[in-house]
Design a protein around this motif. Sequence first.
Motif, mmCIF file in Angstrom:
data_model
loop_
_atom_site.group_PDB
_atom_site.id
_atom_site.type_symbol
_atom_site.label_atom_id
_atom_site.label_comp_id
_atom_site.label_asym_id
_atom_site.label_seq_id
_atom_site.Cartn_x
_atom_site.Cartn_y
_atom_site.Cartn_z
ATOM 1 N N SER A 70 3.565 5.569 -13.422
ATOM 2 C CA SER A 70 3.873 5.198 -12.055
ATOM 3 C C SER A 70 5.147 4.268 -11.849
ATOM 4 O O SER A 70 5.847 4.326 -10.852
ATOM 5 C CB SER A 70 2.541 4.904 -11.289
ATOM 6 O OG SER A 70 2.428 3.451 -11.696
ATOM 7 N N ALA A 74 7.528 5.716 -8.884
ATOM 8 C CA ALA A 74 7.541 4.656 -7.831
ATOM 9 C C ALA A 74 8.733 4.069 -7.599
ATOM 10 O O ALA A 74 9.059 3.861 -6.577
ATOM 11 C CB ALA A 74 6.458 3.416 -7.942
ATOM 12 N N MET A 77 10.591 6.488 -5.644
ATOM 13 C CA MET A 77 10.272 6.868 -4.330
ATOM 14 C C MET A 77 10.725 5.919 -3.631
ATOM 15 O O MET A 77 11.028 5.798 -2.150
ATOM 16 C CB MET A 77 8.616 6.685 -4.256
ATOM 17 C CG MET A 77 7.853 8.028 -4.897
ATOM 18 S SD MET A 77 6.132 7.787 -4.809
ATOM 19 C CE MET A 77 5.889 7.369 -3.050
ATOM 20 N N THR A 78 11.006 4.461 -4.074
ATOM 21 C CA THR A 78 11.456 3.488 -3.394
ATOM 22 C C THR A 78 12.755 3.744 -2.987
ATOM 23 O O THR A 78 13.142 3.246 -1.840
ATOM 24 C CB THR A 78 11.373 2.212 -4.262
ATOM 25 O OG1 THR A 78 9.906 1.770 -4.793
ATOM 26 C CG2 THR A 78 11.943 0.799 -3.681
ATOM 27 N N LEU A 81 12.475 7.532 -0.675
ATOM 28 C CA LEU A 81 11.804 7.344 0.677
ATOM 29 C C LEU A 81 11.827 6.202 1.447
ATOM 30 O O LEU A 81 11.419 6.245 2.599
ATOM 31 C CB LEU A 81 10.175 7.596 0.425
ATOM 32 C CG LEU A 81 9.786 9.145 -0.451
ATOM 33 C CD1 LEU A 81 8.297 9.355 -0.511
ATOM 34 C CD2 LEU A 81 10.378 10.326 0.352
ATOM 35 N N ARG A 83 11.278 1.660 0.873
ATOM 36 C CA ARG A 83 10.379 0.423 0.356
ATOM 37 C C ARG A 83 9.143 0.621 1.300
ATOM 38 O O ARG A 83 7.996 0.774 0.796
ATOM 39 C CB ARG A 83 11.040 -0.722 0.480
ATOM 40 C CG ARG A 83 11.999 -1.273 -0.300
ATOM 41 C CD ARG A 83 13.395 -0.387 -0.372
ATOM 42 N NE ARG A 83 14.507 -1.295 -0.806
ATOM 43 C CZ ARG A 83 15.152 -0.584 -1.594
ATOM 44 N NH1 ARG A 83 15.167 0.720 -1.900
ATOM 45 N NH2 ARG A 83 16.479 -1.224 -2.087
ATOM 46 N N THR A 86 6.883 3.692 0.233
ATOM 47 C CA THR A 86 6.030 3.620 -0.872
ATOM 48 C C THR A 86 5.081 2.578 -1.018
ATOM 49 O O THR A 86 4.080 2.784 -1.617
ATOM 50 C CB THR A 86 7.473 3.201 -1.969
ATOM 51 O OG1 THR A 86 8.356 4.368 -1.732
ATOM 52 C CG2 THR A 86 6.882 3.101 -3.270
ATOM 53 N N ALA A 90 1.231 3.591 -1.954
ATOM 54 C CA ALA A 90 0.718 3.046 -3.104
ATOM 55 C C ALA A 90 -0.608 2.065 -2.588
ATOM 56 O O ALA A 90 -1.471 2.187 -3.284
ATOM 57 C CB ALA A 90 1.684 2.035 -3.679
ATOM 58 N N ALA A 123 2.144 1.124 -8.597
ATOM 59 C CA ALA A 123 3.434 1.701 -7.759
ATOM 60 C C ALA A 123 3.835 0.853 -6.943
ATOM 61 O O ALA A 123 5.058 1.156 -6.434
ATOM 62 C CB ALA A 123 2.932 3.011 -7.207
ATOM 63 N N SER A 124 3.289 -0.282 -6.276
ATOM 64 C CA SER A 124 3.847 -1.080 -5.391
ATOM 65 C C SER A 124 4.804 -2.165 -5.820
ATOM 66 O O SER A 124 5.495 -2.515 -5.119
ATOM 67 C CB SER A 124 2.663 -1.904 -4.604
ATOM 68 O OG SER A 124 2.009 -2.550 -5.543
ATOM 69 N N ALA A 127 8.780 -1.552 -5.547
ATOM 70 C CA ALA A 127 9.018 -1.468 -4.025
ATOM 71 C C ALA A 127 8.851 -2.952 -3.317
ATOM 72 O O ALA A 127 9.726 -3.309 -2.653
ATOM 73 C CB ALA A 127 7.821 -0.443 -3.085
ATOM 74 N N GLY A 342 15.153 0.391 -6.448
ATOM 75 C CA GLY A 342 13.857 0.927 -6.744
ATOM 76 C C GLY A 342 13.846 1.214 -8.356
ATOM 77 O O GLY A 342 12.710 1.034 -9.020
#
Length: 425
Positions: A70, A74, A77-78, A81, A83, A86, A90, A123-124, A127, A342
């Motif tokens: 992840s 992630a 994604m950060t 998409l 911060r 995401t 997450a 995953a956080s 972000a 990210g």
Amino acid sequence: MPVAALRRATRETVSGLPREFWWLWTSTLVNRLGAFVATFMALYLTLDRGYSATYAGLVAALHGLGGVISSLGAGVMTDRLGRRPTLLVAQASTAVSVALLGFMHHPVAIAAVAFLVGAASNASRPAVQAMVADIVRPEDRVRAFSLNYWAINLGFAVSSMAAGFIAEVSYLSGFLIEAGMTAVCAVVVFVKLPESQPRHTRTEKGGDEVRLGTVLRDRRFMGVVGLSFLVALVFQQGSVGLPVAMGEAGFSPADYGLAIAVNGVLIVALQIPVTRFIERRDTRRILVVSALLVGYGFGLTAFAGSVGVFALTVCVWTLGEMLNAPTQTGLVVRLSPAHGRGRYQGMNTMSWSVAALVAPLMSGFVIDRFGAEWLWGLCAVIGTVAAVGYGALMRHLPAQEPAADGTPAGTKPETTAAKPEGSPV
């Protein structure tokens, strides 16, 4: 006078940071205050469910593997998409998967959901780190990352103590409480945090300028990631190699708990004054010193023969940890373009996740084949290699991170940037 000086130092440390940072900091603290599952997972599987230690280790490895995978996903994604989305995905996924894990009974189902928990909870991180870099001024970022790291350790210290009491009442309640507190974090993000991602340019084909391939081809940065892995590999021995070595030497689990508790106490007590010390100092020297403290702090463990001496060695490598953590994260920001933070932070996070997988294998092999003294000597060697590596790679460190359009630092005036670094979108 000392009390007044302490108050002034604390006020100066926390002043000047934007409101959005403190909401993010609050979310981090609440998240870590509710981090019960990782603390009692092994006990839950072996004592409550009756599974073997081997199975518990497999579940822990799958949890870590989820975090490795992840980290990169992630990070993408950060940047793609944003911060805020995401973070929301997450944290919502973590809340659902942790609650679900508490109701699983079949060993395959437990292992599968533990993998999902590891992936969602990790995953956080890219972000959060990217958002801190977005909303905090460059000169305040080391301080901000240090405060966030302090919140993580404060929350972990409290949750570790609470986990034992909660487990005595009901393991399921621990799963549900963690899920609920993670859901609260998602609500805080949704209500209080705007999207912070800076505007950035696109290529003519419409794709992001910074891709994972771009990150992998950034030799200086990947060198830093490699050094981060080495330092993390040594850090992990505090939770995997040290308890095994102390047990083989005849010390009890309570003795280990007493020695390792020094780590959390020192971080909570000293992270803020240490931050004031390192905030304006040379990044290269801090990283070199931190790597040496970590490596030789564990190396000194070879000479420990009492709980007090073990605790002293913990003091040494904890100081290295306090120097390294915020400085390393700030360095990643300086080496990454704003619209690629990210992915860069995700790659850096992955180095720690991989280290968490490799460290138990390394410590087990070395202790079984050669003895604990060789493990601590190896830690000193790895710390020395990391220190030399930091010294070599950081000789021409950019004064600031690359601009939002990917232009290397120092090649264009700051006034031409698409958006001021300190303001959220």
